[in-house]
Design an enzyme around this catalytic site. Structure first.
Site, PDB file in Angstrom:
ATOM      1  N   HIS A 243      -2.746   6.400   4.764  1.00  0.00           N
ATOM      2  CA  HIS A 243      -1.312   6.526   5.007  1.00  0.00           C
ATOM      3  C   HIS A 243      -0.822   7.896   4.533  1.00  0.00           C
ATOM      4  O   HIS A 243      -1.210   8.361   3.445  1.00  0.00           O
ATOM      5  CB  HIS A 243      -0.529   5.482   4.201  1.00  0.00           C
ATOM      6  CG  HIS A 243      -0.725   4.067   4.635  1.00  0.00           C
ATOM      7  ND1 HIS A 243      -1.361   3.697   5.793  1.00  0.00           N
ATOM      8  CD2 HIS A 243      -0.324   2.904   4.043  1.00  0.00           C
ATOM      9  CE1 HIS A 243      -1.355   2.372   5.899  1.00  0.00           C
ATOM     10  NE2 HIS A 243      -0.734   1.868   4.842  1.00  0.00           N
TER      11      HIS A 243
ATOM     12  N   CYS B  90       0.812  -1.231   0.000  1.00  0.00           N
ATOM     13  CA  CYS B  90       0.000   0.000   0.000  1.00  0.00           C
ATOM     14  C   CYS B  90       0.840   1.274   0.000  1.00  0.00           C
ATOM     15  O   CYS B  90       0.558   2.225  -0.747  1.00  0.00           O
ATOM     16  CB  CYS B  90      -0.957   0.009   1.195  1.00  0.00           C
ATOM     17  SG  CYS B  90      -0.233  -0.603   2.721  1.00  0.00           S
TER      18      CYS B  90
HETATM   19  N1  LIG Z   1      -4.906  -3.500   5.035  1.00  0.00           N
HETATM   20  C1  LIG Z   1      -4.190  -2.932   4.064  1.00  0.00           C
HETATM   21  O1  LIG Z   1      -4.065  -1.689   3.966  1.00  0.00           O
HETATM   22  C2  LIG Z   1      -3.500  -3.780   3.047  1.00  0.00           C
HETATM   23  C3  LIG Z   1      -2.987  -3.155   1.926  1.00  0.00           C
HETATM   24  C4  LIG Z   1      -2.359  -3.933   0.969  1.00  0.00           C
HETATM   25  C5  LIG Z   1      -2.249  -5.277   1.158  1.00  0.00           C
HETATM   26  N2  LIG Z   1      -2.750  -5.872   2.263  1.00  0.00           N
HETATM   27  C6  LIG Z   1      -2.573  -7.322   2.409  1.00  0.00           C
HETATM   28  O2  LIG Z   1      -3.817  -7.976   2.220  1.00  0.00           O
HETATM   29  C7  LIG Z   1      -3.898  -9.122   3.059  1.00  0.00           C
HETATM   30  C8  LIG Z   1      -5.168  -9.046   3.909  1.00  0.00           C
HETATM   31  O3  LIG Z   1      -5.146  -7.855   4.653  1.00  0.00           O
HETATM   32  P1  LIG Z   1      -6.366  -7.330   5.498  1.00  0.00           P
HETATM   33  O4  LIG Z   1      -5.887  -6.028   6.040  1.00  0.00           O
HETATM   34  O5  LIG Z   1      -7.639  -7.354   4.739  1.00  0.00           O
HETATM   35  O6  LIG Z   1      -6.438  -8.445   6.670  1.00  0.00           O
HETATM   36  P2  LIG Z   1      -7.656  -8.872   7.619  1.00  0.00           P
HETATM   37  O7  LIG Z   1      -8.585  -7.759   7.856  1.00  0.00           O
HETATM   38  O8  LIG Z   1      -7.010  -9.525   8.790  1.00  0.00           O
HETATM   39  O9  LIG Z   1      -8.436  -9.996   6.753  1.00  0.00           O
HETATM   40  C9  LIG Z   1      -7.870 -11.262   6.475  1.00  0.00           C
HETATM   41  C10 LIG Z   1      -8.793 -12.049   5.557  1.00  0.00           C
HETATM   42  O10 LIG Z   1      -8.175 -13.305   5.231  1.00  0.00           O
HETATM   43  C11 LIG Z   1      -9.055 -14.384   5.578  1.00  0.00           C
HETATM   44  N3  LIG Z   1      -8.309 -15.573   5.996  1.00  0.00           N
HETATM   45  C12 LIG Z   1      -7.509 -15.724   7.055  1.00  0.00           C
HETATM   46  N4  LIG Z   1      -7.033 -16.997   7.122  1.00  0.00           N
HETATM   47  C13 LIG Z   1      -7.550 -17.642   6.055  1.00  0.00           C
HETATM   48  C14 LIG Z   1      -7.446 -18.982   5.556  1.00  0.00           C
HETATM   49  N5  LIG Z   1      -6.699 -19.894   6.169  1.00  0.00           N
HETATM   50  N6  LIG Z   1      -8.117 -19.307   4.431  1.00  0.00           N
HETATM   51  C15 LIG Z   1      -8.896 -18.398   3.805  1.00  0.00           C
HETATM   52  N7  LIG Z   1      -9.031 -17.095   4.214  1.00  0.00           N
HETATM   53  C16 LIG Z   1      -8.372 -16.747   5.334  1.00  0.00           C
HETATM   54  C17 LIG Z   1      -9.874 -13.826   6.721  1.00  0.00           C
HETATM   55  O11 LIG Z   1     -11.035 -14.610   6.882  1.00  0.00           O
HETATM   56  P3  LIG Z   1     -11.780 -14.734   8.326  1.00  0.00           P
HETATM   57  O12 LIG Z   1     -12.541 -13.445   8.500  1.00  0.00           O
HETATM   58  O13 LIG Z   1     -12.645 -15.909   8.140  1.00  0.00           O
HETATM   59  O14 LIG Z   1     -10.709 -14.918   9.353  1.00  0.00           O
HETATM   60  C18 LIG Z   1     -10.138 -12.411   6.202  1.00  0.00           C
HETATM   61  O15 LIG Z   1     -11.145 -12.462   5.222  1.00  0.00           O
HETATM   62  C19 LIG Z   1      -2.609  -9.149   3.856  1.00  0.00           C
HETATM   63  O16 LIG Z   1      -1.696 -10.019   3.243  1.00  0.00           O
HETATM   64  C20 LIG Z   1      -2.124  -7.727   3.795  1.00  0.00           C
HETATM   65  O17 LIG Z   1      -0.721  -7.625   3.911  1.00  0.00           O
HETATM   66  C21 LIG Z   1      -3.390  -5.164   3.204  1.00  0.00           C
END
Ligand SMILES: NC(=O)c1ccc[n+]([C@@H]2O[C@H](COP(=O)([O-])OP(=O)(O)OC[C@H]3O[C@@H](n4cnc5c(N)ncnc54)[C@H](OP(=O)(O)O)[C@@H]3O)[C@@H](O)[C@H]2O)c1
Length: 353
Positions: A253, A129
């Site tokens: 950010h 990001c």
């Molecule tokens: N947040 C940001 O600004 C941002 C920006 C760029 C990239 N990212 C990347 O995007 C990814 C997710 O980020 P997030 O911020 O959205 O995280 P988050 O809010 O913690 O969400 C994680 C998601 O992954 C699912 N998940 C977890 N374990 C799983 C499994 N074993 N099988 C299938 N699904 C699973 C969760 O499902 P449940 O709800 O069922 O647990 C939830 O839908 C990360 O790798 C992060 O680095 C994030």
């Protein structure tokens, strides 16, 4: 017209929820949407265009019949499941860092290097990001005048560490205001040995530390920038260094970006003009009237906001500027969906044999 079956992996997460709403308005003819998450969310219902869809546990066979996967469920899940999706013929746009540095995986910011999409082998990576918003703001300047060096410091919102980190900030802030003890379980990073409060604090650690003293987030900003601009993660054609700091902001950010142009005759006014005319960038740069980008103003928007553009008075050709964007949209979901739109536009939604 071809219609696509689209799976959103990590649909219940901070980014996943925005992937759903971005897909609702995308230039992508959608035949069916599958919402995938961990088994904890199986059976939960989420809406796509007012239609309730049951979340399913993500498994390899969830990708049977899927054309496009928008993935945001963490690196380990991507490592395990995306090759399975590709095996079944789906093209995957991944938000995690799992494949970003692989030679056969294009790392794409639409409008900057979407011409690289033709080289995909089934997986396309969305940059980090903080990298996306910086590169988006600098790219038009790089094209016009060439950038030799970038020194960036970030002020990154807690939602960048997922839904749980955002909840942690709100709980800690409430506890602190109620004179209760605060508890830290997630930040600076869930896998760390120690955790520190983020409410009323600053944490100069995002992701894990590398052996050289940089954090992995800083490493990502350096090497992803080189890969996006020069298609070479170790390119010596540009120098990049970064310091990444987590701040108690919910969404959005901020970055102070110091950059050195090859052309020493460029003025701040010329840079402002270039920013102003670039689609996706919004110039907010009127110090006399206190107009400058802020996370609260950027949250919920897809654009990248740029202001405080001023020359380094002791180093001709060098400038400071302040860049803000919604990390969940510009830094993640919008970029991912824009990549998917480019794939559809260029007829690239198929895995090359
Ligand atoms: N947040 C940001 O600004 C941002 C920006 C760029 C990239 N990212 C990347 O995007 C990814 C997710 O980020 P997030 O911020 O959205 O995280 P988050 O809010 O913690 O969400 C994680 C998601 O992954 C699912 N998940 C977890 N374990 C799983 C499994 N074993 N099988 C299938 N699904 C699973 C969760 O499902 P449940 O709800 O069922 O647990 C939830 O839908 C990360 O790798 C992060 O680095 C994030």
């Amino acid at each position: 017209m071809k219609e696509y079956v689209v799976a959103i992996l990590g649909a219940t997460g901070a980014v996943g929820q925005r992937l759903i709403s971005e897909l609702e308005h995308a230039q992508i003819p959608v035949k069916e949407v599958k919402l995938l998450a961990s088994k904890n969310s199986a059976g939960k219902k989420l809406k796509f265009k007012n239609q309730e869809i049951k979340v399913e546990e993500a498994r390899p066979d969830s990708f049977n019949g899927v054309d496009l996967v928008l993935s945001s469920a963490g690196g380990a899940v991507s490592q395990k499941l995306l090759p399975e999706a590709v095996k079944r013929g789906a093209v995957c746009v991944d938000n995690t860092s799992a494949f970003r540095m692989a030679d056969d995986v294009p790392l794409i910011v639409p409008g900057v290097n979407d011409d690289q999409l033709v080289n995909h082998h089934g997986i396309i990576a969305n940059p980090n990001c903080s990298t996306i918003q910086m590169v988006a703001a600098l790219y038009p300047l790089h094209v016009k005048w060439g950038i030799k060096q970038i020194i960036v410091s970030t002020y990154q919102a807690v939602s960048g560490a997922g839904k749980a980190a955002r909840d942690e900030l709100l709980q800690q802030a409430q506890d602190r205001l109620n004179n209760q003890e605060t508890e830290a379980k997630i930040l600076p990073t869930a896998s760390a040995k120690k955790h520190y409060p983020i409410a009323f604090n600053l944490l100069p650690q995002i992701d894990v530390f590398e052996d050289d003293g940089y954090t992995h987030e800083e490493w990502k900003m350096i090497h992803e920038t080189k890969k996006i601009l020069y298609n070479d993660q170790d390119s010596q054609q540009i120098k990049v260094t970064a310091t990444c700091v987590r701040v108690p902001v919910e969404i959005g950010h901020g970055e102070t970006v110091y950059f050195v142009l090859k052309d020493k005759s460029v003025t701040a006014a010329a840079i402002q003009q270039e920013i102003k005319k670039t689609p996706g960038l919004v110039l907010q740069d009127d110090p006399q009237n206190q107009i400058y980008p802020q996370p609260l103003l950027a949250a919920g928007k897809k654009e990248t906001f740029v202001g405080r553009i001023r020359p380094d008075q002791e180093n001709p050709g060098a400038f400071n500027m302040w860049v803000v964007a919604d990390n969940l949209l510009r830094g993640a979901a919008s970029n991912t969906v824009e990549i998917a739109e480019c794939l559809v536009r260029d007829n690239l939604v198929h895995v090359p044999k």
